[in-house]
Design a protein around this motif. Sequence first.
Motif, mmCIF file in Angstrom:
data_model
loop_
_atom_site.group_PDB
_atom_site.id
_atom_site.type_symbol
_atom_site.label_atom_id
_atom_site.label_comp_id
_atom_site.label_asym_id
_atom_site.label_seq_id
_atom_site.Cartn_x
_atom_site.Cartn_y
_atom_site.Cartn_z
ATOM 1 N N VAL A 32 0.979 -1.234 -0.088
ATOM 2 C CA VAL A 32 0.107 -0.009 -0.029
ATOM 3 C C VAL A 32 1.012 1.206 0.007
ATOM 4 O O VAL A 32 0.624 2.211 -0.803
ATOM 5 C CB VAL A 32 -0.906 -0.114 1.175
ATOM 6 N N SER A 33 1.862 1.497 0.827
ATOM 7 C CA SER A 33 2.943 2.310 0.799
ATOM 8 C C SER A 33 3.349 2.433 -0.503
ATOM 9 O O SER A 33 3.632 3.660 -0.847
ATOM 10 C CB SER A 33 3.977 2.176 2.128
ATOM 11 N N GLN A 34 3.997 1.643 -1.261
ATOM 12 C CA GLN A 34 4.674 1.586 -2.518
ATOM 13 C C GLN A 34 3.721 2.196 -3.418
ATOM 14 O O GLN A 34 4.134 3.271 -4.394
ATOM 15 C CB GLN A 34 5.166 0.707 -2.803
ATOM 16 N N VAL A 35 2.531 1.799 -3.567
ATOM 17 C CA VAL A 35 1.580 2.087 -4.638
ATOM 18 C C VAL A 35 1.180 3.556 -4.521
ATOM 19 O O VAL A 35 1.020 4.210 -5.199
ATOM 20 C CB VAL A 35 0.255 1.023 -4.572
ATOM 21 N N PHE A 36 0.671 3.895 -3.115
ATOM 22 C CA PHE A 36 0.356 5.422 -2.725
ATOM 23 C C PHE A 36 1.300 6.415 -2.968
ATOM 24 O O PHE A 36 1.209 7.296 -3.584
ATOM 25 C CB PHE A 36 -0.189 5.421 -1.400
ATOM 26 N N PHE A 37 2.578 5.797 -2.586
ATOM 27 C CA PHE A 37 3.982 6.645 -2.705
ATOM 28 C C PHE A 37 3.852 7.095 -4.235
ATOM 29 O O PHE A 37 4.454 8.293 -4.551
ATOM 30 C CB PHE A 37 5.167 6.024 -2.183
ATOM 31 N N ALA A 38 3.849 6.047 -4.990
ATOM 32 C CA ALA A 38 4.169 6.063 -6.611
ATOM 33 C C ALA A 38 3.235 7.110 -6.970
ATOM 34 O O ALA A 38 3.538 7.821 -8.240
ATOM 35 C CB ALA A 38 3.958 4.824 -7.253
ATOM 36 N N ALA A 39 2.072 6.994 -6.700
ATOM 37 C CA ALA A 39 0.866 7.856 -7.004
ATOM 38 C C ALA A 39 1.141 9.269 -6.734
ATOM 39 O O ALA A 39 1.006 10.327 -7.504
ATOM 40 C CB ALA A 39 -0.392 7.558 -6.522
ATOM 41 N N MET A 40 1.559 9.497 -5.569
ATOM 42 C CA MET A 40 2.097 10.998 -4.832
ATOM 43 C C MET A 40 3.236 11.302 -5.650
ATOM 44 O O MET A 40 3.191 12.543 -6.052
ATOM 45 C CB MET A 40 2.223 10.809 -3.493
ATOM 46 N N LEU A 41 4.259 10.559 -5.839
ATOM 47 C CA LEU A 41 5.427 10.948 -6.420
ATOM 48 C C LEU A 41 5.100 11.380 -8.065
ATOM 49 O O LEU A 41 5.644 12.297 -8.355
ATOM 50 C CB LEU A 41 6.250 9.875 -6.748
ATOM 51 N N ALA A 42 4.045 10.666 -8.649
ATOM 52 C CA ALA A 42 3.729 11.074 -10.030
ATOM 53 C C ALA A 42 2.942 12.551 -10.090
ATOM 54 O O ALA A 42 3.196 13.317 -10.849
ATOM 55 C CB ALA A 42 2.805 10.091 -10.528
ATOM 56 N N SER A 43 2.104 12.612 -9.052
ATOM 57 C CA SER A 43 1.532 14.073 -8.883
ATOM 58 C C SER A 43 2.544 14.986 -8.569
ATOM 59 O O SER A 43 2.367 16.107 -9.216
ATOM 60 C CB SER A 43 0.250 13.743 -7.716
ATOM 61 N N VAL A 44 3.540 14.890 -7.718
ATOM 62 C CA VAL A 44 4.391 15.783 -7.495
ATOM 63 C C VAL A 44 5.243 16.303 -8.786
ATOM 64 O O VAL A 44 5.587 17.540 -8.916
ATOM 65 C CB VAL A 44 5.292 15.525 -6.388
ATOM 66 N N VAL A 45 5.464 15.300 -9.246
ATOM 67 C CA VAL A 45 6.566 15.591 -10.903
ATOM 68 C C VAL A 45 5.617 16.148 -11.601
ATOM 69 O O VAL A 45 6.289 17.338 -12.405
ATOM 70 C CB VAL A 45 6.650 14.156 -11.339
ATOM 71 N N TYR A 46 4.369 16.043 -11.757
ATOM 72 C CA TYR A 46 3.329 16.415 -12.713
ATOM 73 C C TYR A 46 3.428 18.321 -12.364
ATOM 74 O O TYR A 46 3.601 19.165 -13.184
ATOM 75 C CB TYR A 46 2.115 16.245 -12.620
ATOM 76 N N LEU A 47 3.405 18.380 -10.863
ATOM 77 C CA LEU A 47 3.063 19.897 -10.378
ATOM 78 C C LEU A 47 4.509 20.541 -10.771
ATOM 79 O O LEU A 47 4.883 21.618 -11.087
ATOM 80 C CB LEU A 47 3.003 19.768 -9.024
ATOM 81 N N SER A 48 5.636 19.879 -10.518
ATOM 82 C CA SER A 48 6.780 20.442 -10.776
ATOM 83 C C SER A 48 7.273 21.004 -12.318
ATOM 84 O O SER A 48 7.804 21.771 -12.644
ATOM 85 C CB SER A 48 8.117 19.529 -10.367
ATOM 86 N N ILE A 49 6.692 20.098 -13.281
ATOM 87 C CA ILE A 49 6.847 20.321 -14.522
ATOM 88 C C ILE A 49 5.823 21.398 -15.056
ATOM 89 O O ILE A 49 6.295 22.442 -15.639
ATOM 90 C CB ILE A 49 6.336 19.166 -15.479
ATOM 91 N N THR A 50 4.665 21.441 -14.775
ATOM 92 C CA THR A 50 3.409 22.296 -15.095
ATOM 93 C C THR A 50 3.359 23.541 -14.298
ATOM 94 O O THR A 50 3.177 24.784 -14.773
ATOM 95 C CB THR A 50 2.130 21.576 -15.053
ATOM 96 N N LYS A 51 3.932 23.393 -13.027
ATOM 97 C CA LYS A 51 4.023 24.794 -12.248
ATOM 98 C C LYS A 51 2.571 25.368 -11.970
ATOM 99 O O LYS A 51 2.335 26.601 -11.990
ATOM 100 C CB LYS A 51 4.999 25.873 -12.627
ATOM 101 N N ILE A 52 1.529 24.317 -12.157
ATOM 102 C CA ILE A 52 0.171 25.155 -11.953
ATOM 103 C C ILE A 52 -0.310 25.417 -10.511
ATOM 104 O O ILE A 52 -1.310 25.887 -10.466
ATOM 105 C CB ILE A 52 -0.767 23.878 -12.481
#
Length: 256
Positions: free
Chosen positions: A231-251
Amino acid sequence: MPNTHTLTREIAVKVPRVIALFWLIKILSTSVGESFADYLNEDLGLGLNKTALLMSALMCGALVIQVSLKKYVPAVYWSTVGMVSITGTLITDYFTDGLEIPLITSAAVFSVALAVTFAAWWKQEKTLEMKDINNRSREIFYWVAILFTFALGTAVGDLVSEEMGLGYAKTALLAASLIAVFTALWRTQLVSGVLAFWMAYILTRPLGASIGDLLTQAPEDGGLGISTSLVSQVFFAAMLASVVYLSITKIDRIEK
């Protein structure tokens, strides 16, 4: 000790704009924090005291980095939220399991602590708005408030789901419903955006934690029995993907 001028000198706003993805990452970080704390405490056998000391040290390190930055960096900000989430959870767990303080008492103590933090923040800064967190003093108040929201949310969530016997699924549904209520009240201008934000922030803690517990607790305890590490790994992966998206888009940047 920093002087008053240092604390009140204007800096860049280093917190994100509150958008839908903000709440998704917040819930994910809460679930990850709950699962990861259980993994360290139980699966790895560190025990509550060692886990609390380890995570407190990591939280302090993350806070030092976050406060020392000159601008908002999503990866650092959300890593700090994650560390504060785990530490806030462990504070309540220590009160309950280590000191044997009733959850209702812990909830009352953390409610008062949070209220005092907001009162001191308002008295000194005259604003509690996210967009106004542009000096060290406001930033420090912000992180202290967040720590207490996690501790309070943990106490309330455990009180409702376990001591009152509502269970993890119903507790998650109740928290989500209350968040929807405060959102509606804010939309209709019956409550301020500040109040709605902080109530939602508190409630996302029992929401995320109940989801995590529902997935990881044993079936006889009302859960699905999925591995905490998975559960930690799956949720962390989703969280990481979201943070990467924010880092790129800066929205989610707040411009001064």
